[in-house]
Write an enzyme that holds these catalytic residues in place. Structure first.
Site, mmCIF file in Angstrom:
data_model
loop_
_atom_site.group_PDB
_atom_site.id
_atom_site.type_symbol
_atom_site.label_atom_id
_atom_site.label_comp_id
_atom_site.label_asym_id
_atom_site.label_seq_id
_atom_site.Cartn_x
_atom_site.Cartn_y
_atom_site.Cartn_z
ATOM 1 N N ARG A 1 0.806 -1.184 0.024
ATOM 2 C CA ARG A 1 0.083 0.175 0.162
ATOM 3 C C ARG A 1 0.713 1.137 -0.090
ATOM 4 O O ARG A 1 0.380 2.391 0.223
ATOM 5 C CB ARG A 1 -0.864 -0.103 1.012
ATOM 6 C CG ARG A 1 -2.089 0.958 1.216
ATOM 7 C CD ARG A 1 -2.972 0.857 -0.356
ATOM 8 N NE ARG A 1 -3.496 2.205 -0.449
ATOM 9 C CZ ARG A 1 -4.290 2.570 -1.485
ATOM 10 N NH1 ARG A 1 -4.465 1.517 -2.533
ATOM 11 N NH2 ARG A 1 -4.730 3.569 -1.628
ATOM 12 N N ASP B 1 0.243 15.142 -11.995
ATOM 13 C CA ASP B 1 -0.996 15.732 -11.958
ATOM 14 C C ASP B 1 -1.606 16.816 -12.952
ATOM 15 O O ASP B 1 -2.866 17.181 -13.104
ATOM 16 C CB ASP B 1 -1.048 16.669 -10.671
ATOM 17 C CG ASP B 1 -0.967 15.811 -9.436
ATOM 18 O OD1 ASP B 1 -1.224 14.600 -9.448
ATOM 19 O OD2 ASP B 1 -0.633 16.513 -8.297
HETATM 20 C C1 UD1 Z 1 1.589 13.624 -3.938
HETATM 21 C C2 UD1 Z 1 0.675 14.391 -4.362
HETATM 22 C C3 UD1 Z 1 -0.040 14.116 -5.623
HETATM 23 C C4 UD1 Z 1 0.869 14.061 -6.678
HETATM 24 C C5 UD1 Z 1 2.065 13.140 -6.268
HETATM 25 C C6 UD1 Z 1 3.515 13.089 -7.211
HETATM 26 C C7 UD1 Z 1 -0.160 15.273 -2.278
HETATM 27 C C8 UD1 Z 1 -1.130 15.514 -1.190
HETATM 28 N N1 UD1 Z 1 -0.429 14.636 -3.281
HETATM 29 O O1 UD1 Z 1 1.257 12.104 -3.510
HETATM 30 O O2 UD1 Z 1 -0.953 15.153 -6.025
HETATM 31 O O3 UD1 Z 1 0.398 13.263 -7.805
HETATM 32 O O4 UD1 Z 1 2.821 13.688 -4.920
HETATM 33 O O5 UD1 Z 1 3.708 14.275 -7.590
HETATM 34 O O6 UD1 Z 1 0.717 16.133 -2.041
HETATM 35 N N2 UD1 Z 1 5.208 5.141 -3.425
HETATM 36 C C9 UD1 Z 1 5.650 4.078 -2.943
HETATM 37 N N3 UD1 Z 1 5.809 3.997 -1.475
HETATM 38 C C10 UD1 Z 1 5.748 4.909 -0.751
HETATM 39 C C11 UD1 Z 1 5.456 6.174 -1.155
HETATM 40 C C12 UD1 Z 1 4.985 6.153 -2.499
HETATM 41 O O7 UD1 Z 1 5.676 3.253 -3.506
HETATM 42 O O8 UD1 Z 1 6.140 4.719 0.470
HETATM 43 C C13 UD1 Z 1 4.730 5.379 -4.762
HETATM 44 C C14 UD1 Z 1 3.119 5.773 -4.671
HETATM 45 O O9 UD1 Z 1 2.401 4.731 -4.929
HETATM 46 C C15 UD1 Z 1 3.277 6.408 -6.389
HETATM 47 C C16 UD1 Z 1 4.760 7.052 -6.280
HETATM 48 O O10 UD1 Z 1 5.495 6.166 -5.463
HETATM 49 O O11 UD1 Z 1 3.088 5.363 -7.234
HETATM 50 C C17 UD1 Z 1 4.658 8.523 -5.841
HETATM 51 O O12 UD1 Z 1 4.154 8.776 -4.748
HETATM 52 P P1 UD1 Z 1 4.469 10.169 -3.841
HETATM 53 O O13 UD1 Z 1 5.612 10.957 -4.821
HETATM 54 O O14 UD1 Z 1 4.673 9.658 -2.674
HETATM 55 O O15 UD1 Z 1 2.947 10.755 -4.049
HETATM 56 P P2 UD1 Z 1 2.198 11.443 -2.754
HETATM 57 O O16 UD1 Z 1 3.126 12.082 -1.890
HETATM 58 O O17 UD1 Z 1 1.287 10.303 -2.420
#
Ligand code: UD1
Length: 428
Positions: free
Chosen positions: A122, A306
């Site tokens: 997740r 986005d």
């Molecule tokens: C934030 C933004 C979202 C934007 C995204 C990427 C907010 C509230 N949301 O989302 O609008 O589209 O950045 O610019 O700020 N992942 C993992 N493990 C983790 C964390 C992330 O596998 O521990 C993956 C996620 O599933 C995704 C990718 O990494 O596929 C990018 O996620 P992340 O950069 O963390 O996005 P958010 O912070 O959730």
């Protein structure tokens, strides 16, 4: 149910002002937990996600006063709980942004697991691995993540396997009070990260390097409340500028920094649009046919995921074919099948979308699949033949303040209205 109804083919042109960035405001609100007292945030967007974060803070004991719609006075002196329950995390994944601040303030936190899946699958694994390196211990029980730092947080070097925005922010906030220096390697570089680092520094933190791939945080013993203005929303801005590229008539957007949309604006130019950049504003128009160009989404300064749906909407009308590659999120092509209902010719192959330009869209009933996809369907409706009705617009409300009103002020024939559910009359 509430829907947005758009009549296509009317001139859309003029000026709009964007709000503060959703993705920054949410994290700045979470950061107020770390400085006991009243922090004032200005330029906060009045959107559903901000309301959810408000509930998260109130749930742990904060008091929030809303002044003039866009200013929040958040008093965190009474925060006496470190638990964020599932009903709030389920409404908004970004609720997990309180993990770092709660660990900083209390040395412990209980945050419901987003989506109820296990941690590995997740996607908060990077948050967890990074925080473990700083001395945090995790236990998962009954759908909650129990985090604690029994020996206090201690600075270390954390190398992220992907430049995750959320993980970078949580680590930055968790390390503010850590003993020694924390280095976040392969950190996300988004402007919202810089905004958060700026506010933390105004509060007394020692964060350097934000905006580069290496962020260093030197531990301090306390933070104090401040007044801080949220950075302008580059994605809201990009959405309205994409409308200038779509309809051709000039759209000017004020209230943001165009350098935050560097690659997006370059791509608009490659597609035949004209772009005029000012310090805090930008205008986009087009007097040539839309040309195809390949896009691949990447962390900042790459092309933002986005802005992918809004750009797909433009490319679906280009004279030729191109490939859009989504590298950041799975499931971000749901918009394409709705756009196909309006006549677009898009083939999805894994994380690639092959877009063959068509002559035009035809108005249809469509559903917002998510926040940006919903906005992009409204965009498509602006140039479609006839009427488009977009449902599931709660997604759009999450991140766009006054979307219908702003489009209306640009000349769009658009309204938000309530219609009966299709199956209301059907009885068993
Ligand atoms: C934030 C933004 C979202 C934007 C995204 C990427 C907010 C509230 N949301 O989302 O609008 O589209 O950045 O610019 O700020 N992942 C993992 N493990 C983790 C964390 C992330 O596998 O521990 C993956 C996620 O599933 C995704 C990718 O990494 O596929 C990018 O996620 P992340 O950069 O963390 O996005 P958010 O912070 O959730």
């Amino acid at each position: 149910m509430d829907v947005i109804r758009v009549e296509g083919g009317h001139d859309v042109t003029g000026e709009v002002r964007v709000e503060g960035a959703k993705n920054s405001a949410l994290k700045l609100m979470a950061a107020t937990i770390m400085a006991s007292g009243t922090t004032t945030l200005t330029n906060v967007p009045n959107i559903a996600d901000v309301h959810v974060m408000g509930k998260v803070l109130k749930n742990i004991g904060a008091k929030i006063e809303v002044v003039n719609e866009h200013e929040l006075k958040i008093d965190t002196s009474g925060v006496d709980s470190w638990e964020t329950p599932y009903h709030l995390v389920a409404q908004m994944r970004a609720s997990t942004a309180v993990l770092g601040p709660l660990l900083s303030r209390f040395g412990k936190a209980v945050v419901a697991m987003p989506g109820g899946c296990n941690i590995g699958a997740r996607k908060i694994d990077m948050h967890i691995l990074g925080l473990e390196a700083l001395g945090v211990e995790f236990k998962v029980d009954h759908g909650n993540i129990y985090a604690s730092a029994p020996h206090g947080l201690v600075g270390d070097t954390v190398t992220l396997s992907f430049a995750s925005v959320g993980a970078t922010e949580n680590l930055m906030m968790a390390s503010v009070f850590a003993r020694g220096t924390t280095t976040i390697d392969n950190a996300a570089r988004e402007p919202e990260i810089v905004d958060l680092a700026n506010m933390l520094n105004e509060m007394g933190a020692k964060v350097s390097g934000a905006g580069s791939p290496v962020i260093e945080v030197e531990g301090v013993s306390e933070l104090h409340p401040v007044t801080h203005e949220v950075v302008g929303d580059r994605i809201e801005a990009g959405t309205f500028l994409a409308i200038g590229a779509l309809t051709g008539s000039p759209v000017t957007v004020r209230g943001f920094n165009p350098t935050h949309l560097g690659l997006v604006l370059k791509k608009f130019e490659q597609m035949g649009a004209s772009v005029e950049r000012e310090a805090r504003a930008c205008t986009v128009w087009r007097d040539r046919p839309l040309a195809p160009t390949d896009i691949q989404t990447l962390p900042f300064p790459g092309f933002p995921t986005d802005m992918q749906a809004q750009t797909m909407c433009l490319l679906a009308l280009a004279k030729g074919s191109c490939v859009i590659t989504e590298n950041v999120f799975e499931n971000r092509f749901m918009f394409a099948s709705e756009l196909s209902r309006m006549g677009a010719d898009i083939v999805i192959e894994g994380h690639h979308a092959i877009v063959h330009g068509v002559e035009g869209f035809s108005g249809a009933q469509v559903r917002s699949p998510d926040l940006r996809g919903g906005a992009a369907l409204v965009m498509a409706g602006l140039v479609a033949d006839g009427v488009t009705t977009v449902s599931d617009i709660h997604h759009i409300d999450r991140g766009y303040e006054g979307f219908v009103e702003k489009l209306s002020s640009l000349g769009a024939r658009i309204e938000r209205t309530t219609v009966a559910d299709e199956d209301d009359d059907i009885t068993m």
